[in-house]
Design an enzyme around this catalytic site. Structure first.
Site, mmCIF file in Angstrom:
data_model
loop_
_atom_site.group_PDB
_atom_site.id
_atom_site.type_symbol
_atom_site.label_atom_id
_atom_site.label_comp_id
_atom_site.label_asym_id
_atom_site.label_seq_id
_atom_site.Cartn_x
_atom_site.Cartn_y
_atom_site.Cartn_z
ATOM 1 N N GLY B 90 11.765 32.489 24.841
ATOM 2 C CA GLY B 90 12.312 32.725 23.509
ATOM 3 C C GLY B 90 11.486 31.908 22.539
ATOM 4 N N SER B 122 7.765 31.001 29.959
ATOM 5 C CA SER B 122 7.387 31.016 28.539
ATOM 6 C C SER B 122 7.838 29.727 27.826
ATOM 7 C CB SER B 122 7.957 32.285 27.905
ATOM 8 O OG SER B 122 7.412 32.494 26.646
ATOM 9 N N ALA B 123 8.774 29.788 26.892
ATOM 10 C CA ALA B 123 9.253 28.558 26.220
ATOM 11 C C ALA B 123 9.775 27.546 27.242
ATOM 12 C CB ALA B 123 10.334 28.901 25.203
ATOM 13 N N HIS B 159 1.475 32.763 27.955
ATOM 14 C CA HIS B 159 1.032 34.043 27.352
ATOM 15 C C HIS B 159 -0.411 33.922 26.857
ATOM 16 C CE1 HIS B 159 5.174 35.651 27.263
ATOM 17 N NE2 HIS B 159 5.543 34.503 26.771
ATOM 18 N N GLU B 194 -0.396 35.969 31.500
ATOM 19 C CA GLU B 194 0.867 36.580 31.953
ATOM 20 C C GLU B 194 0.716 37.067 33.392
ATOM 21 O OE1 GLU B 194 1.675 39.546 28.979
ATOM 22 O OE2 GLU B 194 2.407 38.051 27.544
#
Lengths: 235, 235
Positions: B90, B122-123, B159, B194
């Protein structure tokens, strides 16, 4: 009378630094031969001196001399005495951090409000919004606050980029990011494409350049507006 | 023994949420049937409940139950009692802000260091680095600090994206941004594409997945490393 140009980018593809804006800048800065340059955003981390040299070369084409804010012992006096000011692009976090550390954010706001002609590009435009919360930059330093100049009563997203068709990348599109911004903030945002700028003259705020811009209101679907649209509705 | 998976993304193109990692997760979380989920990063601003539902569905495929950290009266106790923890992606600014506001950053670090199996995507991976200064996210809220968990002794750029060939966009490439980071910071950065993840087991730190990763050291040219490379040199 407030007089500011807030440009998405300094440079459009295939053209020299500031070239697409030169005719506009000749008029914008017609009352002064000297420009005070704020080099704090340091694109690619270049030195203040090198950045100022690049800007000197560009402005020499319209017979302006340029001095870098970093060269003054008292930057607040330099801002207060300037006849025209340009803040260049680079990293918005680095720029805002330096503006706070040198205590020039509020003096800069004051002189722009009272009529010193101002040009911002990219990071130098971002700071004209209410906050820097809609920058695209990487947070490589931690500034004391994200509050910025508020020359216009909304936020700016420069280098606005449409979603890339057929992309398989899972990172967020620009539109998704700005929609996330509106989950936590209510002020409108303008997505300014490269080649667009905002012209502020007194109370008038107009979209300039050849391209549409994208408008994001809290709790509303985003939409496009055409060049020469009056932006006073954006608040 | 420290046991963490730090993944570039939750989802690879054309595949379901966490699908490419499921076999790995079955082993990683083999000692528990319950996963504590930290939903703070709120992708696209979705609610904690909706985000937790999505994660429940994914983990039900390997017979795990999931509870959201937001549902506990005492989040610190929930962290301390967890048998397995997942922090989803997020917005990293939103995530870090909430971790600080709920005083769970240090407890989370402590339980991961002492062996609670952890997954970040991710985050949720960004926060495993020393700082969040190399996130790609928009700074839509202002967290109290950019310091994060330091589960690994370097920074992470999830990413990771190679420059787009023939692009006419003037915004910075990812590589340029990380190089700018190194004008102000010295810790190494790994650009995780990714489909890649980092596997931390005790003192071992290994690049997993099928793809190369890109390594950025202060004052050195960036370079590629292959899957299964030992990352203990990265400090």
């Amino acid at each position: 009378m407030k007089s500011a140009l807030i440009a998405s980018t300094s440079t459009i593809h295939g053209s020299d630094y500031l070239e697409y804006l030169m005719d506009t800048l000749k008029t914008h800065f017609s009352h002064t031969e000297e420009i005070l340059f704020i080099p704090y955003a340091r694109p690619s981390g270049i030195s203040y001196d090198n950045y100022t040299s690049l800007v000197k070369t560009a402005f020499s084409k319209i017979d302006k001399t340029v001095s870098g804010l970093h060269a003054y012992d008292n930057p607040v006096d330099a801002i207060n005495n300037a006849k025209g000011i340009f803040t260049g692009g680079g990293n918005t976090f680095v720029l805002v951090n330096q503006l706070y550390k040198n205590n020039v954010l509020l003096p800069l706001k004051a002189v722009i409000e009272s009529g010193t002609p101002y040009l911002g590009t990219s990071a130098g435009s971002n700071i004209c919004g209410l906050t820097m919360n809609t920058t695209n930059d990487m947070p490589i330093v931690y500034p004391p606050s994200f509050k910025t100049l508020g020359i216009v009563p909304f936020n700016i997203n420069p280098h606005y980029l449409d979603p890339i068709e057929g992309s398989t990348h899972m990172g967020e599109t620009r539109e998704t990011r700005i929609k996330e911004f509106h989950k936590f903030n209510t002020q409108p945002v303008i997505g300014l494409r490269e080649g667009s700028w905002i012209e502020v003259k007194g109370k008038s705020i107009i979209l300039r350049g050849q391209l549409n811009a994208r408008i994001f209101f809290y709790n509303k679907a985003p939409y496009e507006i055409k060049p020469n649209t009056d932006l006073s509705f954006l608040k």
